[in-house]
Write an enzyme that holds these catalytic residues in place. Structure first.
Site, PDB file in Angstrom:
ATOM      1  N   HIS A  42       0.801  -1.226   0.000  1.00  0.00           N
ATOM      2  CA  HIS A  42       0.000   0.000   0.000  1.00  0.00           C
ATOM      3  C   HIS A  42       0.834   1.275   0.000  1.00  0.00           C
ATOM      4  CE1 HIS A  42       0.983  -0.142   4.246  1.00  0.00           C
ATOM      5  NE2 HIS A  42       0.650   1.139   4.310  1.00  0.00           N
TER       6      HIS A  42
HETATM    7  C1  UD1 Z   1      -2.408   5.215   6.087  1.00  0.00           C
HETATM    8  C2  UD1 Z   1      -1.123   5.600   6.789  1.00  0.00           C
HETATM    9  C3  UD1 Z   1      -0.103   4.476   6.675  1.00  0.00           C
HETATM   10  C4  UD1 Z   1      -0.681   3.160   7.128  1.00  0.00           C
HETATM   11  C5  UD1 Z   1      -1.938   2.892   6.331  1.00  0.00           C
HETATM   12  C6  UD1 Z   1      -2.569   1.575   6.709  1.00  0.00           C
HETATM   13  C7  UD1 Z   1      -0.620   8.000   6.742  1.00  0.00           C
HETATM   14  C8  UD1 Z   1       0.241   9.042   6.139  1.00  0.00           C
HETATM   15  N1  UD1 Z   1      -0.520   6.771   6.194  1.00  0.00           N
HETATM   16  O1  UD1 Z   1      -2.121   5.144   4.692  1.00  0.00           O
HETATM   17  O2  UD1 Z   1       1.018   4.778   7.472  1.00  0.00           O
HETATM   18  O3  UD1 Z   1       0.248   2.130   6.925  1.00  0.00           O
HETATM   19  O4  UD1 Z   1      -2.857   3.965   6.580  1.00  0.00           O
HETATM   20  O5  UD1 Z   1      -3.707   1.332   5.979  1.00  0.00           O
HETATM   21  O6  UD1 Z   1      -1.340   8.265   7.684  1.00  0.00           O
HETATM   22  N2  UD1 Z   1      -9.456   4.890   1.703  1.00  0.00           N
HETATM   23  C9  UD1 Z   1     -10.671   4.263   1.600  1.00  0.00           C
HETATM   24  N3  UD1 Z   1     -11.280   3.860   2.749  1.00  0.00           N
HETATM   25  C10 UD1 Z   1     -10.750   4.071   3.973  1.00  0.00           C
HETATM   26  C11 UD1 Z   1      -9.521   4.743   4.052  1.00  0.00           C
HETATM   27  C12 UD1 Z   1      -8.884   5.118   2.928  1.00  0.00           C
HETATM   28  O7  UD1 Z   1     -11.185   4.037   0.511  1.00  0.00           O
HETATM   29  O8  UD1 Z   1     -11.366   3.671   4.963  1.00  0.00           O
HETATM   30  C13 UD1 Z   1      -8.753   5.287   0.468  1.00  0.00           C
HETATM   31  C14 UD1 Z   1      -9.011   6.724   0.099  1.00  0.00           C
HETATM   32  O9  UD1 Z   1      -9.146   6.785  -1.286  1.00  0.00           O
HETATM   33  C15 UD1 Z   1      -7.749   7.440   0.538  1.00  0.00           C
HETATM   34  C16 UD1 Z   1      -6.685   6.360   0.341  1.00  0.00           C
HETATM   35  O10 UD1 Z   1      -7.358   5.125   0.645  1.00  0.00           O
HETATM   36  O11 UD1 Z   1      -7.509   8.591  -0.185  1.00  0.00           O
HETATM   37  C17 UD1 Z   1      -5.507   6.522   1.242  1.00  0.00           C
HETATM   38  O12 UD1 Z   1      -5.918   6.619   2.618  1.00  0.00           O
HETATM   39  P1  UD1 Z   1      -5.051   7.462   3.676  1.00  0.00           P
HETATM   40  O13 UD1 Z   1      -5.630   7.361   5.020  1.00  0.00           O
HETATM   41  O14 UD1 Z   1      -4.821   8.814   3.128  1.00  0.00           O
HETATM   42  O15 UD1 Z   1      -3.650   6.748   3.656  1.00  0.00           O
HETATM   43  P2  UD1 Z   1      -3.281   5.188   3.612  1.00  0.00           P
HETATM   44  O16 UD1 Z   1      -2.657   4.925   2.282  1.00  0.00           O
HETATM   45  O17 UD1 Z   1      -4.419   4.321   4.032  1.00  0.00           O
END
Ligand code: UD1
Length: 368
Positions: free
Chosen positions: A209
């Site tokens: 991821h």
């Molecule tokens: C975040 C953490 C990372 C952790 C990871 C575990 C930061 C900078 N990164 O990354 O350290 O390892 O979580 O999962 O905080 N999304 C969904 N549903 C959700 C959450 C996210 O669809 O419930 C999608 C959204 O399109 C979002 C993307 O995933 O824009 C990324 O989510 P985000 O929380 O920004 O960062 P992660 O890549 O999940």
């Protein structure tokens, strides 16, 4: 005493769950510590958040800031505004943040500016890779943290090098491992086990991821190709993070038939798979700690790690992000030559007890 416990993203839940369990155990014995569980809403899907509350036996959050997704700045700002409003209503005696996600940093800054002391569980770890948002989050958080609970001596030393005095650093072990050891007897076979006819030690678990690995479709496709080409037809179970899913879908990528893509799994189901896997290939940090404790070979597709003990003591090896490194590592695994590893000090399932004991003493001293 009122503690704020901050969670926001998937890897936070297993770090806070045993702290809550310890607070409640003490309450049952008559020592009241009040807490407010604050969910920032950084992760909001059931598969990324709700299912973990159930699997880990966590209470519903007292407050949800509903910050949701966004750019790094947008998400940080949303969390800070929400938490600031909450603190304006009622301030705790201590704000406890865990790990290195955006919620960790955003709430630490907000608390500190509202004159609430901050404690950081998993403080002091460093990858040295400033292209990772998590590294920026760690450094910013630790620069304003009052009390550090560290998972390793290396983390404690990193803090000392930054000028943090000994009386604020507590090497206590790893709360994520508290959760792992507590939950292990309840790991639960996920549906994919029967669907794919899996057998012990005859499949590999894959998770990816990190923006570096997944955001560019050509790069992701190359990585997946190398992994399936070198894994000798072993089934590869790939629970796909929403970020990665989006890239695969939007680019119209096709993947090898040995790769089974699933939705993100719950905690108990995922670790059931990991415990029985021949190996794990990942770019996560937390998973390298869990594989180390369960003695499962782990290949990390990153150039650095903030958890060096998983490599020096555990079963983890850093392969880097060049897909060419995968085939030789797989050869080593398939010929039975992977190292065995040992469990790092104080990763013993009792870290949360130590943390709550220390916090109680700190506050007794303050109010004396
Ligand atoms: C975040 C953490 C990372 C952790 C990871 C575990 C930061 C900078 N990164 O990354 O350290 O390892 O979580 O999962 O905080 N999304 C969904 N549903 C959700 C959450 C996210 O669809 O419930 C999608 C959204 O399109 C979002 C993307 O995933 O824009 C990324 O989510 P985000 O929380 O920004 O960062 P992660 O890549 O999940």
């Amino acid at each position: 005493m009122l503690l704020d416990l901050i969670v926001g993203a998937r890897p936070n839940f297993m770090k806070i769950a045993p702290v809550i369990r310890e607070i409640e155990r003490r309450a049952a014995e008559g020592t009241a510590i009040n807490y407010r569980l604050v969910h920032t809403g950084q992760h909001y899907d059931r598969s990324m958040s709700g299912s973990f509350f159930e699997d880990l036996g966590m209470p519903e959050p007292h407050v949800n800031l509903n910050a949701g997704s966004g750019t790094q700045a947008g998400q940080t700002a949303g969390i800070m505004l929400g938490y600031e409003r909450l603190l304006a209503e009622k301030k705790p005696d201590l704000c406890i943040v865990v790990g290195d996600v955006t919620s960790t940093m955003a709430c630490a800054i907000t608390a500190k500016k509202m004159l609430v002391p901050v404690a950081h569980i998993e403080g002091g770890i460093r990858s040295g890779d400033m292209t990772m948002p998590e590294e920026v989050n760690r450094i910013v958080t630790d620069s304003i943290t009052d009390y550090f609970f560290t998972t390793s001596d290396t983390a404690s030393q990193n803090l000392k090098k930054c000028g943090v005095t000994d009386d604020r650093i507590f090497f206590v072990g790893n709360t994520m491992i508290d959760t792992l050891l507590h939950s292990r007897p309840r790991f639960r076979k996920p549906a994919v086990w029967d669907e794919m006819n899996l057998r012990e030690k005859s499949y590999i678990v894959l998770t990816l991821h990190r923006p570096n690995n997944v955001d560019d479709p050509a790069n992701l496709s190359h990585l997946l190709e190398e992994i399936s080409d070198s894994s000798g037809n072993l089934p590869l179970i790939f629970p796909v993070h929403p970020r990665t899913r989006k890239v695969i879908k939007e680019s119209g990528m096709t993947v090898s038939p040995t790769l089974s893509l699933t939705e993100p799994l719950g905690y108990l189901g995922f670790n059931y798979l990991v415990e029985r896997a021949l190996a794990v290939i990942t770019d996560s940090g937390g998973i390298t700690e869990e594989t180390t404790v369960m003695g499962v070979p782990c290949m990390t597709l990153r150039n650095s790690t903030e958890r060096p003990e998983t490599v020096t003591m555990g079963t983890n090896e850093l392969l880097g992000t060049n897909p060419d490194a995968i085939a030789p590592a797989m050869q080593k695994l398939l010929s039975g030559q992977w190292k065995k590893g040992t469990i790092p000090p104080l990763w013993d399932g009792h870290t949360s007890e130590r943390i709550i004991e220390i916090i109680s003493k700190l506050f007794d001293r303050k109010t004396a």
